[in-house]
Scaffold this motif. Structure first.
Motif, PDB file in Angstrom:
ATOM      1  N   ALA A  40     -17.068 113.489 127.129  1.00 28.23           N
ATOM      2  CA  ALA A  40     -16.300 112.245 127.264  1.00 28.23           C
ATOM      3  C   ALA A  40     -17.073 111.231 128.102  1.00 28.23           C
ATOM      4  O   ALA A  40     -17.063 110.031 127.797  1.00 28.23           O
ATOM      5  N   MET A  41     -17.767 111.699 129.153  1.00 27.29           N
ATOM      6  CA  MET A  41     -18.576 110.779 129.957  1.00 27.29           C
ATOM      7  C   MET A  41     -19.657 110.129 129.098  1.00 27.29           C
ATOM      8  O   MET A  41     -19.904 108.917 129.200  1.00 27.29           O
ATOM      9  N   SER A  42     -20.302 110.910 128.253  1.00 29.59           N
ATOM     10  CA  SER A  42     -21.337 110.381 127.372  1.00 29.59           C
ATOM     11  C   SER A  42     -20.751 109.356 126.401  1.00 29.59           C
ATOM     12  O   SER A  42     -21.307 108.274 126.205  1.00 29.59           O
ATOM     13  N   ALA A  43     -19.596 109.691 125.808  1.00 26.62           N
ATOM     14  CA  ALA A  43     -18.944 108.781 124.853  1.00 26.62           C
ATOM     15  C   ALA A  43     -18.522 107.480 125.535  1.00 26.62           C
ATOM     16  O   ALA A  43     -18.669 106.389 124.968  1.00 26.62           O
ATOM     17  N   MET A  44     -18.014 107.569 126.757  1.00 22.63           N
ATOM     18  CA  MET A  44     -17.598 106.365 127.486  1.00 22.63           C
ATOM     19  C   MET A  44     -18.800 105.531 127.901  1.00 22.63           C
ATOM     20  O   MET A  44     -18.750 104.300 127.864  1.00 22.63           O
ATOM     21  N   ARG A  45     -19.877 106.183 128.264  1.00 25.02           N
ATOM     22  CA  ARG A  45     -21.103 105.473 128.608  1.00 25.02           C
ATOM     23  C   ARG A  45     -21.609 104.677 127.405  1.00 25.02           C
ATOM     24  O   ARG A  45     -22.099 103.574 127.535  1.00 25.02           O
ATOM     25  N   PHE A  46     -21.490 105.281 126.226  1.00 23.09           N
ATOM     26  CA  PHE A  46     -21.919 104.625 124.999  1.00 23.09           C
ATOM     27  C   PHE A  46     -21.009 103.451 124.635  1.00 23.09           C
ATOM     28  O   PHE A  46     -21.464 102.344 124.372  1.00 23.09           O
ATOM     29  N   SER A  47     -19.709 103.709 124.640  1.00 22.76           N
ATOM     30  CA  SER A  47     -18.758 102.734 124.099  1.00 22.76           C
ATOM     31  C   SER A  47     -18.330 101.661 125.091  1.00 22.76           C
ATOM     32  O   SER A  47     -17.903 100.578 124.688  1.00 22.76           O
ATOM     33  N   GLY A  48     -18.390 101.960 126.383  1.00 21.83           N
ATOM     34  CA  GLY A  48     -17.863 101.029 127.374  1.00 21.83           C
ATOM     35  C   GLY A  48     -16.349 101.018 127.393  1.00 21.83           C
ATOM     36  O   GLY A  48     -15.726 100.102 127.935  1.00 21.83           O
TER      37      GLY A  48
END
Length: 145
Positions: A40-48
């Motif tokens: 989830a951290m990776s996905a949030m880093r990507f998507s903002g």
């Protein structure tokens, strides 16, 4: 646009007795939880944006992580749709004293970016600008379950 290499997140969790099953190794549910959080951290880093778990593909538990070792978790975004984000996750068992690592668990998770109203929202286009990033992306696409 966000580059794949900007989405790489690595984290360690020390396996304590309260994380273990009756065999004194990390309980699979704990490993999955840790992987979900790092993914989830990776996905949030990507998507903002905030991201929620939409799907977990097959989880492959290849070997245990004993109490006292760490779970070394690596996640990165390798593909994206309109609001969905695909993340490859790899967990290794690490002995901090010897620095020895072995792959223990692997999976692909799909997250959905959501806005303040908890409604799916669009994500940027994923770019890959380095050879390392292209290698990671190709590995994830080939391993996709």
């Amino acid at each position: 646009m966000t580059d794949l290499m900007e989405t790489v997140v690595e984290n360690r969790e020390m396996v304590q007795p309260n994380h273990a099953n009756t065999l004194d190794v990390a309980h699979g549910g704990n490993v999955m939880k840790w992987m979900d959080e790092v993914g989830a951290m990776s996905a949030m880093r990507f998507s903002g944006e905030m991201c929620v778990t939409a799907r977990v593909d097959q989880m492959n538990f290849e070997r245990p992580i004993p109490v006292g070792d760490t779970a070394y978790i690596t996640a990165y975004v390798y593909d994206a749709g309109t609001s969905s984000v695909k993340v490859r996750l790899l967990t290794e068992r690490e002995d901090l004293r010897t620095r020895e690592r072995e792959r223990t668990t692997e999976s692909h998770f799909v997250y959905v970016a959501i806005d303040e109203d908890n409604t799916p929202t669009t994500v940027p286009e994923l770019t890959v600008s380095t050879e390392d990033g292209e290698r990671l992306r190709q590995t994830a696409l080939e391993d996709e379950l």
